[in-house]
Design a protein around this motif. Structure first.
Motif, PDB file in Angstrom:
ATOM      1  N   SER A   1       0.823  -1.211   0.000  1.00 11.66           N
ATOM      2  CA  SER A   1       0.000   0.000   0.000  1.00 11.66           C
ATOM      3  C   SER A   1       0.853   1.255   0.000  1.00 11.66           C
ATOM      4  O   SER A   1       1.982   1.267   0.501  1.00 11.66           O
ATOM      5  CB  SER A   1      -0.920   0.011   1.223  1.00 11.66           C
ATOM      6  OG  SER A   1      -1.653   1.210   1.297  1.00 11.66           O
ATOM      7  N   ALA A   2       0.279   2.332  -0.540  1.00 11.16           N
ATOM      8  CA  ALA A   2       0.987   3.611  -0.609  1.00 11.16           C
ATOM      9  C   ALA A   2       1.205   4.222   0.760  1.00 11.16           C
ATOM     10  O   ALA A   2       2.143   4.980   0.967  1.00 11.16           O
ATOM     11  CB  ALA A   2       0.199   4.584  -1.490  1.00 11.16           C
ATOM     12  N   GLY A   3       0.358   3.942   1.718  1.00  8.90           N
ATOM     13  CA  GLY A   3       0.524   4.501   3.045  1.00  8.90           C
ATOM     14  C   GLY A   3      -0.713   4.297   3.896  1.00  8.90           C
ATOM     15  O   GLY A   3      -1.754   3.844   3.425  1.00  8.90           O
ATOM     16  N   ILE A   4      -0.581   4.631   5.170  1.00  9.50           N
ATOM     17  CA  ILE A   4      -1.669   4.455   6.130  1.00  9.50           C
ATOM     18  C   ILE A   4      -2.286   5.793   6.502  1.00  9.50           C
ATOM     19  O   ILE A   4      -3.504   5.931   6.566  1.00  9.50           O
ATOM     20  CB  ILE A   4      -1.164   3.716   7.381  1.00  9.50           C
ATOM     21  CG1 ILE A   4      -0.771   2.278   7.008  1.00  9.50           C
ATOM     22  CG2 ILE A   4      -2.217   3.724   8.488  1.00  9.50           C
ATOM     23  CD1 ILE A   4      -0.110   1.501   8.116  1.00  9.50           C
ATOM     24  N   TYR A   5      -1.442   6.802   6.736  1.00 11.19           N
ATOM     25  CA  TYR A   5      -1.917   8.122   7.099  1.00 11.19           C
ATOM     26  C   TYR A   5      -1.970   9.031   5.869  1.00 11.19           C
ATOM     27  O   TYR A   5      -1.226   8.837   4.904  1.00 11.19           O
ATOM     28  CB  TYR A   5      -0.984   8.779   8.121  1.00 11.19           C
ATOM     29  CG  TYR A   5      -0.921   8.112   9.469  1.00 11.19           C
ATOM     30  CD1 TYR A   5      -1.775   8.509  10.499  1.00 11.19           C
ATOM     31  CD2 TYR A   5       0.004   7.103   9.731  1.00 11.19           C
ATOM     32  CE1 TYR A   5      -1.707   7.911  11.746  1.00 11.19           C
ATOM     33  CE2 TYR A   5       0.076   6.500  10.975  1.00 11.19           C
ATOM     34  CZ  TYR A   5      -0.779   6.911  11.985  1.00 11.19           C
ATOM     35  OH  TYR A   5      -0.703   6.317  13.208  1.00 11.19           O
ATOM     36  N   GLY A   6      -2.839  10.039   5.943  1.00 14.74           N
ATOM     37  CA  GLY A   6      -2.824  11.075   4.928  1.00 14.74           C
ATOM     38  C   GLY A   6      -1.614  11.979   5.102  1.00 14.74           C
ATOM     39  O   GLY A   6      -0.990  12.024   6.166  1.00 14.74           O
ATOM     40  N   MET A   7      -1.256  12.703   4.060  1.00 14.83           N
ATOM     41  CA  MET A   7      -0.070  13.550   4.094  1.00 14.83           C
ATOM     42  C   MET A   7      -0.167  14.624   5.170  1.00 14.83           C
ATOM     43  O   MET A   7       0.828  15.034   5.752  1.00 14.83           O
ATOM     44  CB  MET A   7       0.141  14.204   2.726  1.00 14.83           C
ATOM     45  CG  MET A   7       0.515  13.229   1.630  1.00 14.83           C
ATOM     46  SD  MET A   7       2.079  12.368   1.965  1.00 14.83           S
ATOM     47  CE  MET A   7       3.221  13.751   1.835  1.00 14.83           C
ATOM     48  N   GLU A   8      -1.390  15.124   5.443  1.00 19.60           N
ATOM     49  CA  GLU A   8      -1.549  16.204   6.406  1.00 19.60           C
ATOM     50  C   GLU A   8      -1.608  15.702   7.844  1.00 19.60           C
ATOM     51  O   GLU A   8      -1.669  16.501   8.769  1.00 19.60           O
ATOM     52  CB  GLU A   8      -2.824  17.009   6.096  1.00 19.60           C
ATOM     53  CG  GLU A   8      -2.781  17.791   4.793  1.00 19.60           C
ATOM     54  CD  GLU A   8      -3.051  16.907   3.585  1.00 19.60           C
ATOM     55  OE1 GLU A   8      -3.587  15.800   3.790  1.00 19.60           O
ATOM     56  OE2 GLU A   8      -2.727  17.320   2.461  1.00 19.60           O
TER      57      GLU A   8
ATOM     58  N   PRO B   1       0.503  12.890   9.688  1.00 18.40           N
ATOM     59  CA  PRO B   1       1.470  11.796   9.752  1.00 18.40           C
ATOM     60  C   PRO B   1       1.364  11.023  11.066  1.00 18.40           C
ATOM     61  O   PRO B   1       0.633  11.407  11.977  1.00 18.40           O
ATOM     62  CB  PRO B   1       2.811  12.521   9.644  1.00 18.40           C
ATOM     63  CG  PRO B   1       2.544  13.880  10.224  1.00 18.40           C
ATOM     64  CD  PRO B   1       1.138  14.210   9.826  1.00 18.40           C
ATOM     65  N   CYS B   2       2.107   9.944  11.150  1.00 27.40           N
ATOM     66  CA  CYS B   2       2.169   9.137  12.367  1.00 27.40           C
ATOM     67  C   CYS B   2       2.528  10.027  13.549  1.00 27.40           C
ATOM     68  O   CYS B   2       3.503  10.784  13.483  1.00 27.40           O
ATOM     69  CB  CYS B   2       3.208   8.035  12.190  1.00 27.40           C
ATOM     70  SG  CYS B   2       3.497   7.030  13.662  1.00 27.40           S
ATOM     71  N   PRO B   3       1.774   9.983  14.646  1.00 28.90           N
ATOM     72  CA  PRO B   3       1.980  10.918  15.749  1.00 28.90           C
ATOM     73  C   PRO B   3       3.073  10.520  16.732  1.00 28.90           C
ATOM     74  O   PRO B   3       3.313  11.239  17.695  1.00 28.90           O
ATOM     75  CB  PRO B   3       0.612  10.931  16.440  1.00 28.90           C
ATOM     76  CG  PRO B   3       0.098   9.543  16.225  1.00 28.90           C
ATOM     77  CD  PRO B   3       0.580   9.149  14.851  1.00 28.90           C
ATOM     78  N   HIS B   4       3.728   9.394  16.506  1.00 27.26           N
ATOM     79  CA  HIS B   4       4.718   8.902  17.460  1.00 27.26           C
ATOM     80  C   HIS B   4       6.130   9.301  17.029  1.00 27.26           C
ATOM     81  O   HIS B   4       6.345   9.854  15.946  1.00 27.26           O
ATOM     82  CB  HIS B   4       4.604   7.391  17.599  1.00 27.26           C
ATOM     83  CG  HIS B   4       3.227   6.923  17.931  1.00 27.26           C
ATOM     84  ND1 HIS B   4       2.637   7.124  19.157  1.00 27.26           N
ATOM     85  CD2 HIS B   4       2.299   6.275  17.179  1.00 27.26           C
ATOM     86  CE1 HIS B   4       1.418   6.630  19.159  1.00 27.26           C
ATOM     87  NE2 HIS B   4       1.194   6.100  17.968  1.00 27.26           N
ATOM     88  N   ALA B   5       7.093   8.992  17.869  1.00 26.45           N
ATOM     89  CA  ALA B   5       8.492   9.245  17.546  1.00 26.45           C
ATOM     90  C   ALA B   5       8.878   8.463  16.290  1.00 26.45           C
ATOM     91  O   ALA B   5       8.335   7.381  16.045  1.00 26.45           O
ATOM     92  CB  ALA B   5       9.383   8.849  18.723  1.00 26.45           C
TER      93      ALA B   5
END
Length: 514
Positions: A310-317, A319-323
């Protein structure tokens, strides 16, 4: 001691998203004065005040009778109110306020508003005058009717082009779910729902049937860049966590929801006259909805897939909120975790809509057991660490690096007091002020040496985190507000079992403890 009502906060919505997708835009959701949703104009007023961005979270709470309070778990009568308040405050911590709480009575709504500052509560008279209620030993406000009412209003939300999340009150979110639900991986699907795992889990493995080439082409057109592993019998859907988006009015998804309500009403009708008595457990919504899903699954079976391509899980605006290092581990584990997809059709309609048995990291199930006399076990479990676990980013802590992958955690199939105790231990509880904390300078093992909680999760059984597949947690947080837990290793020797009942370790061996 109860916390004071939550203060109002200023929230900024992402400039590239609509209000209600990642956060509730400031000023968009307004207090709803309450009312019977069956009265003229009240439902429309509820949507206008609570779902102006066409997104709604629907939850329910009752103060009357049901089989769990009367027989299995009497503490639920009191704690259920705390659960739903905790859920509201949990969502609020992520800037999400577009909820509507369906209560069993006007009096309960008034109490929730006065005591906990609940600003979006309603009640309903739907089905209260049905002549079949006495034959089913039901009365207005009972939970069996409340569950049917919820789906009645989910259907009405679809009819108003509103996306709706139906959430049980004993759920906690460790991050905002909307950037994932609206991201490139899951925005293509119509429904994402939690699954129950008893005998078989969703996986990409040798037991899957090969999908014929002509069928593969059709499915690929629906799911795009996902890795199609095969076809299987499919999961058992748990209706405690369900998100519906872009459902067609009169389409398959809408028909599943309306069909669930219609089937419940049909059962009520069947005993409306005569002296025969019905078992109200037959009115539970979950098995009925499973029947409706199977009825609309015209092609049979569920397609197993994962997001490795898959291209990704989150939208570009969003991102993943973790470190970054945690996000790398989380993303890898999430991509490899399988989920199931069914294509549903209504009779006479060629259009297909998709229902997903969500991966456990998105909507998963926690199992909680109380544990006593574990002091001899703990030094062997995690002797190199104090066991303290703090969040890797703003928000709620989760156990271990891969614990940060878990988003919606449903505390199901454990008694209410155990669920509340775990939420307190993990710093997921926001209703009462904790009575005490672990003194500064102490290690986690000190308070853990007495009673504790064994926490396991369906997602942790699909992966192999370094901490193991379960956690032993103290009843109290540390002085810094961190969860105080130690990991249970993948394998446990007989010597390690001394002082612990084997039933407390059943979840670690893949056996459900209910």
């Amino acid at each position: 001691m109860l916390r004071a009502p939550l203060p109002s906060i200023e929230l900024e919505a992402s400039p590239s998203t609509s209000p209600g997708l990642t956060t509730t835009a400031p000023g968009s959701v307004t207090p709803f004065p309450g009312g019977d949703l069956e009265s003229p104009g009240v439902w429309e007023k509820a949507l206008a005040t609570r779902a102006p961005g066409k997104e709604l979270i629907l939850m329910a709470v009752g103060d009357t009778r049901d089989h769990r309070r009367a027989q299995k778990d009497p503490a639920l009568k009191r704690i259920s109110l705390e659960f739903v308040v905790n859920l509201v405050r949990n969502l609020h911590s992520f800037g999400i306020d577009h909820y509507l709480m369906l209560a069993s009575s006007e009096d309960l709504c008034n109490r929730l508003r006065a005591t906990y500052d609940i600003q979006g509560c309603a009640w309903s008279s739907h089905l209260h005058a049905h002549p079949g209620l006495p034959s089913w030993n039901l009365q207005p406000g009972d939970m069996f009717l409340l569950w049917a009412q919820q789906w009645h209003y989910v259907a009405k939300a679809i009819e108003h082009n509103v996306n709706v999340m139906r959430v049980d009150s004993d759920v906690v979110f460790t991050e905002n779910p909307y950037p994932i639900l609206k991201g490139p991986l899951f925005s293509r699907f119509n429904v994402l729902a939690q699954t129950d795992i008893f005998k078989e889990r969703i996986e990409c493995g040798q037991r899957m049937s090969v999908v014929p080439p002509e069928e593969t082409e059709r499915v690929k057109a629906l799911v795009g860049d996902l890795n199609l592993c095969g076809k299987g019998g499919g999961p058992l859907i748990n209706v405690g966590l369900v998100y519906i988006q872009n459902a067609k009015l009169g389409g398959a998804i809408h028909d599943v929801v309306t069909g669930t309500v219609a089937q419940i009403v049909s059962l009520l009708d069947s005993l409306a006259e005569g002296s025969e008595k019905g078992d109200p457990n037959r009115l539970i919504d979950q098995p009925i909805m499973r029947e409706q899903i199977n009825k609309h699954n015209k092609r049979g079976g569920w397609y197993m897939m994962n997001a490795e391509q898959s291209a990704g899980i989150y939208g570009m605006e969003a991102p993943c909120p973790h470190a970054p290092e945690v996000c790398d581990q989380v993303t890898k584990a999430r991509r490899q975790t399988a989920f199931a997809v069914a294509t549903l059709q209504k009779d006479g309609d060629s259009m297909e809509e998709t229902w997903v048995g969500a991966p456990d990291w998105l909507f998963g199930r926690a199992c909680v057991k109380h544990v006593t006399n574990v002091n001899k076990m703990l030094p062997r479990f995690n002797s190199s660490s104090s066991g303290t676990m703090c969040p890797s980013a703003a928000g709620n802590p989760a156990p271990g690096p891969l614990g940060a992958a878990m988003v919606g955690i449903h505390m199901v199939y454990s008694k209410a007091k155990k669920r509340k105790n775990l939420m307190e231990a993990m710093q997921w509880w926001n209703v009462e002020v904790p009575a005490d904390e672990i003194p500064p300078g102490s290690t986690c093992q000190d308070p853990l040496a007495g009673q504790g909680l064994l926490f396991s999760h369906t997602f942790l059984r699909q992966v192999t985190p370094s901490e193991g597949r379960g956690f032993m947690c103290s009843m109290r947080p540390t002085s810094k507000g961190c969860a105080c837990c130690v990991g249970i290793p993948e394998t446990i020797s007989n010597e390690d079992l001394e002082g612990l009942h084997i039933e407390d370790l059943l979840p670690l061996f893949g056996v459900e403890a209910i």
